[in-house]
Design a protein around this motif. Structure first.
Motif, PDB file in Angstrom:
ATOM      1  N   GLY A 123       7.983  10.220   0.193  1.00  0.00           N
ATOM      2  CA  GLY A 123       6.804   9.402   0.445  1.00  0.00           C
ATOM      3  C   GLY A 123       7.167   8.060   1.051  1.00  0.00           C
ATOM      4  N   LEU A 124       8.195   7.410   0.501  1.00  0.00           N
ATOM      5  CA  LEU A 124       8.639   6.128   1.050  1.00  0.00           C
ATOM      6  C   LEU A 124       9.184   6.292   2.467  1.00  0.00           C
ATOM      7  CD1 LEU A 124      10.426   4.579  -2.072  1.00  0.00           C
ATOM      8  CD2 LEU A 124       8.177   3.989  -1.148  1.00  0.00           C
ATOM      9  N   LEU A 125       9.925   7.374   2.695  1.00  0.00           N
ATOM     10  CA  LEU A 125      10.435   7.640   4.042  1.00  0.00           C
ATOM     11  C   LEU A 125       9.292   7.828   5.030  1.00  0.00           C
ATOM     12  CD1 LEU A 125      12.816   8.328   5.971  1.00  0.00           C
ATOM     13  CD2 LEU A 125      12.549  10.712   5.244  1.00  0.00           C
TER      14      LEU A 125
ATOM     15  N   ALA B 270       0.817  -1.210   0.000  1.00  0.00           N
ATOM     16  CA  ALA B 270       0.000   0.000   0.000  1.00  0.00           C
ATOM     17  C   ALA B 270       0.853   1.265   0.000  1.00  0.00           C
ATOM     18  CB  ALA B 270      -0.947   0.004   1.206  1.00  0.00           C
ATOM     19  N   VAL B 271       2.005   1.245   0.673  1.00  0.00           N
ATOM     20  CA  VAL B 271       2.866   2.434   0.700  1.00  0.00           C
ATOM     21  C   VAL B 271       3.371   2.752  -0.703  1.00  0.00           C
ATOM     22  CG1 VAL B 271       5.077   3.360   1.506  1.00  0.00           C
ATOM     23  CG2 VAL B 271       3.535   2.225   3.117  1.00  0.00           C
ATOM     24  N   LEU B 272       3.798   1.720  -1.432  1.00  0.00           N
ATOM     25  CA  LEU B 272       4.272   1.936  -2.803  1.00  0.00           C
ATOM     26  C   LEU B 272       3.156   2.495  -3.678  1.00  0.00           C
ATOM     27  CD1 LEU B 272       6.339  -1.358  -3.352  1.00  0.00           C
ATOM     28  CD2 LEU B 272       7.220   0.943  -2.865  1.00  0.00           C
ATOM     29  N   ALA B 273       1.955   1.951  -3.545  1.00  0.00           N
ATOM     30  CA  ALA B 273       0.827   2.431  -4.342  1.00  0.00           C
ATOM     31  C   ALA B 273       0.448   3.853  -3.942  1.00  0.00           C
ATOM     32  CB  ALA B 273      -0.374   1.500  -4.168  1.00  0.00           C
ATOM     33  N   ALA B 274       0.541   4.158  -2.652  1.00  0.00           N
ATOM     34  CA  ALA B 274       0.214   5.498  -2.179  1.00  0.00           C
ATOM     35  C   ALA B 274       1.180   6.526  -2.760  1.00  0.00           C
ATOM     36  CB  ALA B 274       0.244   5.540  -0.652  1.00  0.00           C
ATOM     37  N   VAL B 275       2.464   6.174  -2.820  1.00  0.00           N
ATOM     38  CA  VAL B 275       3.448   7.088  -3.401  1.00  0.00           C
ATOM     39  C   VAL B 275       3.181   7.271  -4.893  1.00  0.00           C
ATOM     40  CG1 VAL B 275       5.896   7.399  -3.914  1.00  0.00           C
ATOM     41  CG2 VAL B 275       5.195   6.570  -1.669  1.00  0.00           C
ATOM     42  N   ALA B 276       2.869   6.183  -5.588  1.00  0.00           N
ATOM     43  CA  ALA B 276       2.554   6.283  -7.015  1.00  0.00           C
ATOM     44  C   ALA B 276       1.336   7.169  -7.246  1.00  0.00           C
ATOM     45  CB  ALA B 276       2.309   4.891  -7.599  1.00  0.00           C
ATOM     46  N   LEU B 277       0.309   6.994  -6.417  1.00  0.00           N
ATOM     47  CA  LEU B 277      -0.879   7.836  -6.519  1.00  0.00           C
ATOM     48  C   LEU B 277      -0.538   9.291  -6.232  1.00  0.00           C
ATOM     49  CD1 LEU B 277      -3.906   8.321  -6.803  1.00  0.00           C
ATOM     50  CD2 LEU B 277      -4.185   7.607  -4.418  1.00  0.00           C
ATOM     51  N   GLY B 278       0.302   9.519  -5.227  1.00  0.00           N
ATOM     52  CA  GLY B 278       0.677  10.886  -4.887  1.00  0.00           C
ATOM     53  C   GLY B 278       1.388  11.592  -6.018  1.00  0.00           C
TER      54      GLY B 278
ATOM     55  N   ALA C 170       0.436   4.410   7.760  1.00  0.00           N
ATOM     56  CA  ALA C 170       1.698   4.488   7.010  1.00  0.00           C
ATOM     57  C   ALA C 170       1.472   4.860   5.540  1.00  0.00           C
ATOM     58  CB  ALA C 170       2.469   3.172   7.135  1.00  0.00           C
ATOM     59  N   PRO C 171       0.649   4.145   4.777  1.00  0.00           N
ATOM     60  CA  PRO C 171       0.403   4.587   3.397  1.00  0.00           C
ATOM     61  C   PRO C 171      -0.356   5.908   3.329  1.00  0.00           C
ATOM     62  CG  PRO C 171      -0.957   2.692   3.947  1.00  0.00           C
ATOM     63  CD  PRO C 171       0.027   2.839   5.049  1.00  0.00           C
ATOM     64  N   ALA C 172      -1.202   6.181   4.324  1.00  0.00           N
ATOM     65  CA  ALA C 172      -1.891   7.469   4.350  1.00  0.00           C
ATOM     66  C   ALA C 172      -0.893   8.617   4.449  1.00  0.00           C
ATOM     67  CB  ALA C 172      -2.877   7.512   5.519  1.00  0.00           C
ATOM     68  N   MET C 173       0.108   8.469   5.327  1.00  0.00           N
ATOM     69  CA  MET C 173       1.127   9.505   5.471  1.00  0.00           C
ATOM     70  C   MET C 173       1.981   9.594   4.211  1.00  0.00           C
ATOM     71  SD  MET C 173       2.036  11.768   7.787  1.00  0.00           S
ATOM     72  CE  MET C 173       1.714  11.179   9.468  1.00  0.00           C
ATOM     73  N   ALA C 174       2.279   8.467   3.588  1.00  0.00           N
ATOM     74  CA  ALA C 174       3.055   8.472   2.341  1.00  0.00           C
ATOM     75  C   ALA C 174       2.323   9.245   1.251  1.00  0.00           C
ATOM     76  CB  ALA C 174       3.320   7.040   1.886  1.00  0.00           C
ATOM     77  N   LEU C 175       1.022   9.050   1.154  1.00  0.00           N
ATOM     78  CA  LEU C 175       0.225   9.774   0.166  1.00  0.00           C
ATOM     79  C   LEU C 175       0.176  11.257   0.484  1.00  0.00           C
ATOM     80  CD1 LEU C 175      -1.743   9.971  -2.206  1.00  0.00           C
ATOM     81  CD2 LEU C 175      -3.568   9.226  -0.668  1.00  0.00           C
ATOM     82  N   LEU C 176      -0.025  11.584   1.740  1.00  0.00           N
ATOM     83  CA  LEU C 176      -0.153  12.978   2.141  1.00  0.00           C
ATOM     84  C   LEU C 176       1.138  13.762   1.903  1.00  0.00           C
ATOM     85  CD1 LEU C 176      -2.062  15.023   3.438  1.00  0.00           C
ATOM     86  CD2 LEU C 176      -1.194  14.334   5.664  1.00  0.00           C
ATOM     87  N   VAL C 177       2.276  13.100   2.056  1.00  0.00           N
ATOM     88  CA  VAL C 177       3.562  13.772   1.867  1.00  0.00           C
ATOM     89  C   VAL C 177       3.929  13.886   0.394  1.00  0.00           C
ATOM     90  CG1 VAL C 177       6.051  13.508   2.242  1.00  0.00           C
ATOM     91  CG2 VAL C 177       4.477  13.200   4.144  1.00  0.00           C
ATOM     92  N   SER C 178       3.658  12.845  -0.398  1.00  0.00           N
ATOM     93  CA  SER C 178       4.103  12.842  -1.796  1.00  0.00           C
ATOM     94  C   SER C 178       3.180  13.626  -2.727  1.00  0.00           C
ATOM     95  CB  SER C 178       4.241  11.403  -2.306  1.00  0.00           C
ATOM     96  OG  SER C 178       3.009  10.707  -2.213  1.00  0.00           O
TER      97      SER C 178
END
Length: 329
Positions: free
Chosen positions: A127-129, A54-62, A87-95
């Protein structure tokens, strides 16, 4: 004298607007295409089912999403209500605030493809961080059941009577949604409506950036600003990182400001230093005051502290890393 100065400033403003308009239009068309075919929604719907990916997908979406930080936060909270971990929510919000199709086009044209690609890399890395750090901190008070100030009432954020005003979505009033309802979702007309929406959303941020630059150039000696943006030392990077924290500085606005300060000749490369450039183009978009206000109203203070720590610490880490890497942009 006064009117001569005003005329000069308006002329400079018009000149810069005419230059960036074609590239703004290309970015708007790309985002309208993504929104019309709903490619970003398909990825968003898959987030809650992707488990460890989900984190990888969240960054891609971001990176592909046309949403800014203020629009991403309600989306993130809605996804969390649907089962998305923090975790993926924060990745999306940052990226998400760091890159979009329009931002890439404008960065590539105004600052060069090298800078556009570096900001894409920064969006992915940050985003990954964010996802990794948040996942590691989950057992220490960052589980989904421990982070909200209050339990959110059930319901759809898109409902006009959803009781939490900060999260209530007004997308039903957007031109494209009205056109879809009245035309039976005619894709061509919906696309044109989304172009109009994107032109207003992105264009006003670009206009703000150009206007701020024109006024600042008239009031502040240009060499002061360019010296800060081209400085090779560590202190300009640190100064810009912390100076941008209280600013609502979307990516398009930041890029327009930087371009306007240098106004390069055709083919000339803007001598923006790596450290200060990353500090401005990454630190500015991720630390928006409206987002911090919603954070404080929805989440416990430690979640805002985590978000700011990731944004500020990550920006400094990326800026200083790029500063010391032996290559030029």
């Amino acid at each position: 004298m006064f009117w001569t100065t005003v005329t000069h400033l308006l002329g400079k403003l018009w000149h810069e607007i005419v230059f960036i308009a074609p590239y703004l239009l290309v970015g708007v068309l790309l985002e309208a295409t993504i929104r019309t075919f709903k490619w970003h929604l398909k990825l968003r719907h898959a987030l809650v089912r992707l488990g460890p990916f989900a984190v990888l997908a969240a960054v891609a979406l971001g990176v592909v999403s046309p949403l800014c930080a203020c629009a991403t936060l309600p989306l993130v909270i809605a996804l969390m209500q649907g089962g998305l971990p923090l975790a993926p929510a924060m990745a999306l919000l940052v990226s998400a605030p760091l890159m979009s199709p329009a931002a890439y086009v404008m960065l590539a044209r105004m600052l060069g493809a090298g800078w556009a690609n570096v900001i894409v890399g920064c969006a992915v890395a940050l985003g990954l961080l964010a996802g990794l750090v948040t996942h590691l901190l989950r057992p220490y008070g960052f589980a989904e059941s421990e982070i909200f100030r209050r339990e959110l009432p059930p319901g759809d954020f898109h409902d006009h009577d959803y009781p939490v005003g900060e999260l209530r979505c007004a997308c039903g009033h957007q031109l494209s949604h009205r056109v879809a309802r009245r035309t039976g979702n005619n894709r061509v007309l919906v696309f044109l409506a989304r172009v109009a929406e994107g032109g207003w959303k992105i264009g006003r941020f670009a206009l703000i950036g150009v206007a701020v630059e024109v006024v600042a150039s008239a009031l502040i000696p240009a060499q002061w600003i360019t010296r800060l943006l081209t400085g090779d030392g560590v202190w300009p990077t640190i100064a810009i990182t912390f100076a941008t924290i209280p600013l609502h500085l979307p990516q398009v606005t930041a890029a327009s400001m930087v371009y306007g300060f240098f106004l390069p000749e055709p083919g000339q490369v803007i001598p923006l230093a790596k450290g200060p450039g990353i500090a401005l183009l990454v630190g500015g978009p991720v630390t928006a005051l409206p987002v911090m206000a919603v954070f404080l109203s929805m989440f416990k203070p430690r979640v805002l502290a985590l978000y700011l720590g990731i944004c500020i610490g990550g920006t400094l880490l990326l800026a200083l890393t790029y500063h010391f890497l032996p290559f030029k942009l």
